[in-house]
Scaffold this motif. Structure first.
Motif, PDB file in Angstrom:
ATOM      1  N   ASP A 240      68.578  37.480  55.660  1.00 12.46           N
ATOM      2  CA  ASP A 240      67.563  38.284  56.358  1.00 12.46           C
ATOM      3  C   ASP A 240      68.201  39.147  57.447  1.00 12.46           C
ATOM      4  OD1 ASP A 240      65.635  37.164  54.774  1.00 12.46           O
ATOM      5  OD2 ASP A 240      64.892  35.758  56.299  1.00 12.46           O
ATOM      6  N   GLY A 241      69.102  38.535  58.214  1.00 12.23           N
ATOM      7  CA  GLY A 241      69.754  39.267  59.293  1.00 12.23           C
ATOM      8  C   GLY A 241      70.629  40.391  58.775  1.00 12.23           C
ATOM      9  N   LEU A 242      71.361  40.121  57.704  1.00 10.08           N
ATOM     10  CA  LEU A 242      72.229  41.142  57.128  1.00 10.08           C
ATOM     11  C   LEU A 242      71.405  42.271  56.519  1.00 10.08           C
ATOM     12  CD1 LEU A 242      74.876  38.845  55.409  1.00 10.08           C
ATOM     13  CD2 LEU A 242      75.243  40.302  57.406  1.00 10.08           C
ATOM     14  N   ARG A 243      70.324  41.913  55.846  1.00  6.89           N
ATOM     15  CA  ARG A 243      69.471  42.936  55.246  1.00  6.89           C
ATOM     16  C   ARG A 243      68.924  43.890  56.308  1.00  6.89           C
ATOM     17  NH1 ARG A 243      64.855  40.668  54.385  1.00  6.89           N
ATOM     18  NH2 ARG A 243      65.705  39.177  52.870  1.00  6.89           N
ATOM     19  N   ALA A 244      68.486  43.325  57.421  1.00  9.93           N
ATOM     20  CA  ALA A 244      67.946  44.145  58.506  1.00  9.93           C
ATOM     21  C   ALA A 244      69.015  45.094  59.054  1.00  9.93           C
ATOM     22  CB  ALA A 244      67.406  43.251  59.617  1.00  9.93           C
ATOM     23  N   ALA A 245      70.227  44.593  59.204  1.00 10.73           N
ATOM     24  CA  ALA A 245      71.310  45.422  59.732  1.00 10.73           C
ATOM     25  C   ALA A 245      71.645  46.567  58.779  1.00 10.73           C
ATOM     26  CB  ALA A 245      72.550  44.569  59.971  1.00 10.73           C
ATOM     27  N   PHE A 246      71.709  46.266  57.492  1.00  8.86           N
ATOM     28  CA  PHE A 246      72.058  47.295  56.514  1.00  8.86           C
ATOM     29  C   PHE A 246      70.937  48.308  56.316  1.00  8.86           C
ATOM     30  CE2 PHE A 246      75.047  43.984  54.604  1.00  8.86           C
ATOM     31  CZ  PHE A 246      76.139  44.519  55.260  1.00  8.86           C
ATOM     32  N   ASN A 247      69.708  47.845  56.325  1.00  4.12           N
ATOM     33  CA  ASN A 247      68.580  48.752  56.128  1.00  4.12           C
ATOM     34  C   ASN A 247      68.451  49.773  57.253  1.00  4.12           C
ATOM     35  OD1 ASN A 247      67.811  47.697  53.680  1.00  4.12           O
ATOM     36  ND2 ASN A 247      66.287  46.296  54.533  1.00  4.12           N
ATOM     37  N   ALA A 248      69.041  49.451  58.401  1.00  3.67           N
ATOM     38  CA  ALA A 248      69.007  50.381  59.528  1.00  3.67           C
ATOM     39  C   ALA A 248      70.085  51.457  59.411  1.00  3.67           C
ATOM     40  CB  ALA A 248      69.182  49.619  60.836  1.00  3.67           C
ATOM     41  N   ALA A 249      71.008  51.276  58.479  1.00  6.19           N
ATOM     42  CA  ALA A 249      72.085  52.251  58.286  1.00  6.19           C
ATOM     43  C   ALA A 249      71.666  53.261  57.223  1.00  6.19           C
ATOM     44  CB  ALA A 249      73.373  51.543  57.862  1.00  6.19           C
ATOM     45  N   PRO A 250      71.788  54.560  57.482  1.00  7.89           N
ATOM     46  CA  PRO A 250      71.314  55.574  56.533  1.00  7.89           C
ATOM     47  C   PRO A 250      72.106  55.652  55.235  1.00  7.89           C
ATOM     48  CG  PRO A 250      72.526  56.605  58.328  1.00  7.89           C
ATOM     49  CD  PRO A 250      72.364  55.159  58.704  1.00  7.89           C
ATOM     50  N   ASP A 251      73.351  55.170  55.244  1.00 13.98           N
ATOM     51  CA  ASP A 251      74.211  55.317  54.068  1.00 13.98           C
ATOM     52  C   ASP A 251      74.433  54.025  53.300  1.00 13.98           C
ATOM     53  OD1 ASP A 251      75.597  54.259  56.226  1.00 13.98           O
ATOM     54  OD2 ASP A 251      77.514  55.113  55.603  1.00 13.98           O
ATOM     55  N   ILE A 252      73.727  52.941  53.669  1.00 14.69           N
ATOM     56  CA  ILE A 252      73.900  51.652  53.008  1.00 14.69           C
ATOM     57  C   ILE A 252      72.553  51.141  52.517  1.00 14.69           C
ATOM     58  CG2 ILE A 252      74.668  49.260  53.256  1.00 14.69           C
ATOM     59  CD1 ILE A 252      76.596  50.177  55.422  1.00 14.69           C
ATOM     60  N   GLU A 253      72.532  50.679  51.282  1.00  7.43           N
ATOM     61  CA  GLU A 253      71.304  50.162  50.675  1.00  7.43           C
ATOM     62  C   GLU A 253      71.547  48.740  50.166  1.00  7.43           C
ATOM     63  OE1 GLU A 253      68.613  50.934  46.636  1.00  7.43           O
ATOM     64  OE2 GLU A 253      70.220  52.328  47.191  1.00  7.43           O
ATOM     65  N   VAL A 254      70.660  47.815  50.507  1.00  7.77           N
ATOM     66  CA  VAL A 254      70.748  46.459  49.976  1.00  7.77           C
ATOM     67  C   VAL A 254      70.159  46.464  48.570  1.00  7.77           C
ATOM     68  CG1 VAL A 254      70.072  44.051  50.249  1.00  7.77           C
ATOM     69  CG2 VAL A 254      70.626  45.415  52.270  1.00  7.77           C
ATOM     70  N   ALA A 255      71.030  46.390  47.583  1.00 10.42           N
ATOM     71  CA  ALA A 255      70.591  46.443  46.189  1.00 10.42           C
ATOM     72  C   ALA A 255      70.024  45.110  45.716  1.00 10.42           C
ATOM     73  CB  ALA A 255      71.749  46.869  45.292  1.00 10.42           C
ATOM     74  N   GLY A 256      70.474  44.011  46.334  1.00 10.32           N
ATOM     75  CA  GLY A 256      70.001  42.698  45.924  1.00 10.32           C
ATOM     76  C   GLY A 256      70.598  41.605  46.770  1.00 10.32           C
ATOM     77  N   GLU A 257      70.136  40.373  46.528  1.00  8.56           N
ATOM     78  CA  GLU A 257      70.619  39.200  47.256  1.00  8.56           C
ATOM     79  C   GLU A 257      70.829  38.057  46.279  1.00  8.56           C
ATOM     80  OE1 GLU A 257      67.970  38.206  50.462  1.00  8.56           O
ATOM     81  OE2 GLU A 257      67.600  40.311  50.956  1.00  8.56           O
ATOM     82  N   ALA A 258      71.790  37.198  46.587  1.00  9.22           N
ATOM     83  CA  ALA A 258      72.074  36.029  45.761  1.00  9.22           C
ATOM     84  C   ALA A 258      72.344  34.831  46.662  1.00  9.22           C
ATOM     85  CB  ALA A 258      73.276  36.285  44.857  1.00  9.22           C
ATOM     86  N   ALA A 259      71.978  33.644  46.184  1.00  7.24           N
ATOM     87  CA  ALA A 259      72.136  32.425  46.973  1.00  7.24           C
ATOM     88  C   ALA A 259      73.339  31.600  46.553  1.00  7.24           C
ATOM     89  CB  ALA A 259      70.867  31.577  46.886  1.00  7.24           C
ATOM     90  N   ASP A 260      74.026  32.007  45.482  1.00  7.92           N
ATOM     91  CA  ASP A 260      75.235  31.299  45.058  1.00  7.92           C
ATOM     92  C   ASP A 260      76.106  32.236  44.237  1.00  7.92           C
ATOM     93  OD1 ASP A 260      74.705  30.952  42.068  1.00  7.92           O
ATOM     94  OD2 ASP A 260      72.938  29.963  42.883  1.00  7.92           O
ATOM     95  N   GLY A 261      77.321  31.781  43.947  1.00  8.74           N
ATOM     96  CA  GLY A 261      78.278  32.632  43.264  1.00  8.74           C
ATOM     97  C   GLY A 261      77.883  33.025  41.856  1.00  8.74           C
ATOM     98  N   ALA A 262      77.293  32.105  41.111  1.00  8.35           N
ATOM     99  CA  ALA A 262      76.903  32.397  39.736  1.00  8.35           C
ATOM    100  C   ALA A 262      75.859  33.508  39.692  1.00  8.35           C
ATOM    101  CB  ALA A 262      76.365  31.133  39.064  1.00  8.35           C
ATOM    102  N   GLN A 263      74.886  33.421  40.582  1.00  3.88           N
ATOM    103  CA  GLN A 263      73.860  34.458  40.662  1.00  3.88           C
ATOM    104  C   GLN A 263      74.476  35.784  41.090  1.00  3.88           C
ATOM    105  OE1 GLN A 263      70.771  33.653  43.549  1.00  3.88           O
ATOM    106  NE2 GLN A 263      69.267  34.921  42.480  1.00  3.88           N
TER     107      GLN A 263
END
Length: 209
Positions: free
Chosen positions: A18-41
């Motif tokens: 959540d914290g990382l998503r908020a930080a990236f969403n505030a940057a104009p040139d970075i988009e959070v394409a997705g999130e994963a909870a483990d390496g396989a995902q």
């Protein structure tokens, strides 16, 4: 042509994501394409979502970060993997770099440093936390024990055959940063300063056929 950097956040703690998503969403040139909870995902989503940079935690259930980095290097070598973790011991750092991580940051890094690291990683640059860089330098300066390691010999053989760092990295399924690190180890152990001298000294010592 869009210059937006598509990032996949990989961490088993929702509050961290959540914290990382908020930080990236505030940057104009970075988009959070997705999130994963483990390496396989992470390995599965990285290909499906066409991401540019994977922000990878190391210690996770199902599949840890180092295993995931190895898988990504084979399945999608064009994707940059930037480790973001709380651990900076050699038992964590060296396997991650060896697996193919193009950068290594700690979770206490300021937001602006993290954003710069993602951008640098996307450009193909190596990004290391200060403590991590110091650890790698310390490893290079350790006295040689028993000559070159099997991996160091692999790298040196490829160099002797004329391979560039990029070509050697592709052959061994590791990052160019790992190749450079191995060569630094070789230079220190053979007491030389460049590739040509390393090859010559290795032949002189009978380390290469």
């Amino acid at each position: 042509m869009s210059t937006t950097i598509r990032v996949l956040i990989v961490d088993d703690h929702p509050i961290v994501r959540d914290g990382l998503r908020a930080a990236f969403n505030a940057a104009p040139d970075i988009e959070v394409a997705g999130e994963a909870a483990d390496g396989a995902q992470a390995v599965r989503l990285a290909g499906e979502l066409a991401v540019d940079v994977v922000l990878m935690d190391l210690r996770m259930p199902e599949m840890d970060g180092v295993q995931a980095i190895r898988r990504l290097r084979k399945s999608a070598p064009e994707i940059r993997v930037l480790v973001l973790t709380t651990f900076d011991s050699d038992s964590d750092v060296l396997p991650a770099i060896e697996a193919g991580a193009t950068g290594y940051l700690l979770k206490d890094a300021p937001t602006d440093e993290l954003l710069r690291a993602v951008r640098a990683s996307h450009r193909g640059e190596t990004v290391l936390a200060t403590s991590v860089a110091g650890l790698l330098v310390g490893q290079v300066r350790k006295p040689a024990r028993g000559g070159l390691s099997p991996r160091e010999l692999q790298v040196l053989r490829l160099v002797a055959d004329g391979a560039t760092n990029r070509e050697a990295a592709a052959r061994l399924f590791i990052s160019e940063a790992s190749i450079k690190t191995h060569l630094l180890h070789v230079y220190a152990k053979l007491d030389v300063r460049d590739r040509a001298s390393a090859v010559a000294e290795a032949y002189r010592r009978g380390l290469l056929d």
